[in-house]
Design a protein around this motif. Structure first.
Motif, PDB file in Angstrom:
ATOM      1  N   ASN A 120       0.825  -1.209   0.000  1.00 22.37           N
ATOM      2  CA  ASN A 120       0.000   0.000   0.000  1.00 22.37           C
ATOM      3  C   ASN A 120       0.859   1.259   0.000  1.00 22.37           C
ATOM      4  O   ASN A 120       0.568   2.230  -0.714  1.00 22.37           O
ATOM      5  CB  ASN A 120      -0.930   0.013   1.211  1.00 22.37           C
ATOM      6  CG  ASN A 120      -2.115  -0.905   1.044  1.00 22.37           C
ATOM      7  OD1 ASN A 120      -2.487  -1.267  -0.075  1.00 22.37           O
ATOM      8  ND2 ASN A 120      -2.724  -1.304   2.146  1.00 22.37           N
ATOM      9  N   ASN A 121       1.919   1.255   0.799  1.00 25.47           N
ATOM     10  CA  ASN A 121       2.780   2.434   0.875  1.00 25.47           C
ATOM     11  C   ASN A 121       3.574   2.640  -0.408  1.00 25.47           C
ATOM     12  O   ASN A 121       3.695   3.766  -0.899  1.00 25.47           O
ATOM     13  CB  ASN A 121       3.725   2.318   2.077  1.00 25.47           C
ATOM     14  CG  ASN A 121       3.054   2.687   3.383  1.00 25.47           C
ATOM     15  OD1 ASN A 121       3.108   3.830   3.814  1.00 25.47           O
ATOM     16  ND2 ASN A 121       2.387   1.730   4.006  1.00 25.47           N
ATOM     17  N   TYR A 122       4.102   1.557  -0.972  1.00 30.21           N
ATOM     18  CA  TYR A 122       4.844   1.677  -2.227  1.00 30.21           C
ATOM     19  C   TYR A 122       3.930   2.123  -3.370  1.00 30.21           C
ATOM     20  O   TYR A 122       4.319   2.942  -4.219  1.00 30.21           O
ATOM     21  CB  TYR A 122       5.515   0.353  -2.587  1.00 30.21           C
ATOM     22  CG  TYR A 122       6.708   0.002  -1.723  1.00 30.21           C
ATOM     23  CD1 TYR A 122       7.364   0.970  -0.970  1.00 30.21           C
ATOM     24  CD2 TYR A 122       7.181  -1.305  -1.649  1.00 30.21           C
ATOM     25  CE1 TYR A 122       8.456   0.655  -0.184  1.00 30.21           C
ATOM     26  CE2 TYR A 122       8.278  -1.637  -0.861  1.00 30.21           C
ATOM     27  CZ  TYR A 122       8.901  -0.651  -0.130  1.00 30.21           C
ATOM     28  OH  TYR A 122       9.987  -0.976   0.649  1.00 30.21           O
ATOM     29  N   CYS A 123       2.718   1.595  -3.404  1.00 25.56           N
ATOM     30  CA  CYS A 123       1.762   2.000  -4.440  1.00 25.56           C
ATOM     31  C   CYS A 123       1.435   3.481  -4.324  1.00 25.56           C
ATOM     32  O   CYS A 123       1.302   4.181  -5.338  1.00 25.56           O
ATOM     33  CB  CYS A 123       0.480   1.179  -4.328  1.00 25.56           C
ATOM     34  SG  CYS A 123       0.562  -0.427  -5.128  1.00 25.56           S
ATOM     35  N   TYR A 124       1.304   3.966  -3.097  1.00 24.99           N
ATOM     36  CA  TYR A 124       0.994   5.388  -2.894  1.00 24.99           C
ATOM     37  C   TYR A 124       2.122   6.266  -3.431  1.00 24.99           C
ATOM     38  O   TYR A 124       1.875   7.274  -4.111  1.00 24.99           O
ATOM     39  CB  TYR A 124       0.773   5.664  -1.408  1.00 24.99           C
ATOM     40  CG  TYR A 124       0.353   7.087  -1.133  1.00 24.99           C
ATOM     41  CD1 TYR A 124      -0.989   7.464  -1.222  1.00 24.99           C
ATOM     42  CD2 TYR A 124       1.290   8.062  -0.797  1.00 24.99           C
ATOM     43  CE1 TYR A 124      -1.372   8.774  -0.988  1.00 24.99           C
ATOM     44  CE2 TYR A 124       0.910   9.369  -0.561  1.00 24.99           C
ATOM     45  CZ  TYR A 124      -0.422   9.715  -0.647  1.00 24.99           C
ATOM     46  OH  TYR A 124      -0.794  11.021  -0.426  1.00 24.99           O
ATOM     47  N   ILE A 125       3.361   5.878  -3.143  1.00 24.88           N
ATOM     48  CA  ILE A 125       4.508   6.642  -3.636  1.00 24.88           C
ATOM     49  C   ILE A 125       4.500   6.672  -5.163  1.00 24.88           C
ATOM     50  O   ILE A 125       4.701   7.726  -5.784  1.00 24.88           O
ATOM     51  CB  ILE A 125       5.825   6.045  -3.115  1.00 24.88           C
ATOM     52  CG1 ILE A 125       5.905   6.193  -1.588  1.00 24.88           C
ATOM     53  CG2 ILE A 125       7.028   6.716  -3.769  1.00 24.88           C
ATOM     54  CD1 ILE A 125       7.061   5.436  -0.954  1.00 24.88           C
ATOM     55  N   LEU A 126       4.275   5.521  -5.767  1.00 25.68           N
ATOM     56  CA  LEU A 126       4.233   5.448  -7.230  1.00 25.68           C
ATOM     57  C   LEU A 126       3.137   6.331  -7.807  1.00 25.68           C
ATOM     58  O   LEU A 126       3.355   7.083  -8.764  1.00 25.68           O
ATOM     59  CB  LEU A 126       4.014   3.999  -7.675  1.00 25.68           C
ATOM     60  CG  LEU A 126       5.245   3.112  -7.841  1.00 25.68           C
ATOM     61  CD1 LEU A 126       4.823   1.708  -8.216  1.00 25.68           C
ATOM     62  CD2 LEU A 126       6.183   3.675  -8.895  1.00 25.68           C
ATOM     63  N   GLN A 127       1.958   6.242  -7.225  1.00 25.48           N
ATOM     64  CA  GLN A 127       0.819   7.006  -7.749  1.00 25.48           C
ATOM     65  C   GLN A 127       1.063   8.503  -7.664  1.00 25.48           C
ATOM     66  O   GLN A 127       0.810   9.246  -8.610  1.00 25.48           O
ATOM     67  CB  GLN A 127      -0.442   6.638  -6.978  1.00 25.48           C
ATOM     68  CG  GLN A 127      -0.963   5.250  -7.274  1.00 25.48           C
ATOM     69  CD  GLN A 127      -2.009   4.804  -6.270  1.00 25.48           C
ATOM     70  OE1 GLN A 127      -2.280   5.489  -5.285  1.00 25.48           O
ATOM     71  NE2 GLN A 127      -2.609   3.651  -6.502  1.00 25.48           N
ATOM     72  N   GLN A 128       1.576   8.949  -6.521  1.00 20.80           N
ATOM     73  CA  GLN A 128       1.718  10.385  -6.297  1.00 20.80           C
ATOM     74  C   GLN A 128       2.868  10.999  -7.082  1.00 20.80           C
ATOM     75  O   GLN A 128       2.768  12.140  -7.534  1.00 20.80           O
ATOM     76  CB  GLN A 128       1.908  10.670  -4.800  1.00 20.80           C
ATOM     77  CG  GLN A 128       0.720  10.269  -3.948  1.00 20.80           C
ATOM     78  CD  GLN A 128      -0.568  10.939  -4.394  1.00 20.80           C
ATOM     79  OE1 GLN A 128      -0.638  12.155  -4.558  1.00 20.80           O
ATOM     80  NE2 GLN A 128      -1.609  10.146  -4.622  1.00 20.80           N
ATOM     81  N   LEU A 129       3.964  10.264  -7.238  1.00 16.33           N
ATOM     82  CA  LEU A 129       5.118  10.821  -7.955  1.00 16.33           C
ATOM     83  C   LEU A 129       5.111  10.454  -9.434  1.00 16.33           C
ATOM     84  O   LEU A 129       5.380  11.300 -10.283  1.00 16.33           O
ATOM     85  CB  LEU A 129       6.424  10.340  -7.311  1.00 16.33           C
ATOM     86  CG  LEU A 129       6.718  10.867  -5.901  1.00 16.33           C
ATOM     87  CD1 LEU A 129       8.067  10.354  -5.426  1.00 16.33           C
ATOM     88  CD2 LEU A 129       6.696  12.384  -5.864  1.00 16.33           C
TER      89      LEU A 129
END
Length: 316
Positions: A189-198
């Motif tokens: 979940n945390n890695y996906c969030y980083i990918l989505q936002q950046l």
């Protein structure tokens, strides 16, 4: 002009202790730096119709020197503020780890609030790519900040240096979770969030950080493969139980696992769908094969019912 430049000194002198105040300070400093740079550019590259007198030329040099000094102060202050923001975020991560071990000892699958804040911070830097890039480069050259490995793309180099620090803290925090399946879900979940936002929201980041994003994607995929093995393979292994009938054991274990994980959350719809499919394929196909191989006719759950239940996972 001297009265105006006092404003620069006042902004540089601000010393907020919270991330929100530091971010506001950096925003103002970026505006100030832009104004100083524009003024310097106009002064240096102006082409008067006639040569200035010696007195005018001297005044122009003095003004340029003064503006350059203030521009250097603003650059140093921006770099220092960026470091302060990151330091505060990492400290808050350590503090939240200590607090959450008491408040939520079982852990949570949610995206960590520091992940959100850190990603928002770098998102802001990338949204201001044209202004921030030369500042990062100048700060490194003048010794205000750590050296950037890639002088052609200093903001990309800074991001690649800093974000793994966050990843390491997330990994350390997740290792305290009693349930390893929840740990893998938390990291995904945390890695996906980083990918989505950046990656998804900024063209510059998408173009210049493609190797870092590829690395994150591989980590997500690795956790995605390990998660069903850790959380759901033990459920399926109950069907290999050598007692009188393995079905009751399978049903109890399935219900226990399902009831716990139904409350876990996966915000990203694509990841949520992939995980559901992987679990369904493992559980329903194994369950169906067992029923056929053993000629079972009386069932608490039909394969279709299990499939429908698994479709409800990860809604939080």
């Amino acid at each position: 002009m001297l009265k105006m430049l006092i404003f620069v000194d006042a902004i540089v002198a601000l010393d907020p202790c919270e991330v929100a105040g530091l971010e506001q300070k950096m925003h103002i400093l970026l505006c100030v730096h832009g104004a100083l740079s524009a003024a310097l550019s106009q002064l240096r590259f102006s082409s008067p119709s006639r040569l200035p007198s010696a007195q005018v030329a001297r005044i122009q040099r003095e003004i340029a020197s003064l503006l350059s000094a203030k521009d250097d102060e603003a650059t140093q202050a921006i770099s220092g503020t960026m470091s302060q923001i990151w330091g505060c975020l990492m400290e808050s991560m350590d503090a939240s780890i200590r607090i959450q071990k008491i408040q939520t000892p079982h852990g949570s699958s949610d995206v960590h609030n520091v992940t959100r804040a850190a990603t928002d911070h770098f998102g802001y830097l990338w949204d201001n790519y044209s202004s921030v890039t030369p500042i990062v480069f100048q700060a490194a050259c003048r010794g205000y900040a750590a050296e950037v490995g890639d002088t052609k793309h200093p903001l990309a180099s800074l991001t690649i240096q800093m974000m793994p620090c966050l990843e390491e803290k997330l990994d350390r925090w997740s290792k305290s979770f009693p349930d390893q399946g929840l740990r893998f879900l938390f990291m995904m979940n945390n890695y996906c969030y980083i990918l989505q936002q950046l990656h998804d929201h900024n063209t510059h980041a998408r173009n210049l950080l493609h190797l870092y994003f590829a690395q994150l994607s591989r980590k997500i995929k690795s956790h995605e493969l390990r998660y069903p093995e850790v959380s759901w393979a033990p459920v399926l292994s109950c069907l290999r139980y050598r007692g009188s009938s393995p079905l009751p054991k399978f049903e109890r274990t399935f219900c226990k696992t399902y009831n716990a994980q139904k409350l876990w959350k996966v915000p990203d719809p694509e990841l949520r769908e992939r995980l559901r499919k992987a679990i369904t394929k493992k559980i329903v196909s194994g369950y169906t094969n067992y029923i056929k191989d053993n000629g079972v006719t009386t069932l608490k759950f039909s394969p279709q019912e299990l499939q429908e239940m698994l479709r409800e996972l990860f809604e939080g």
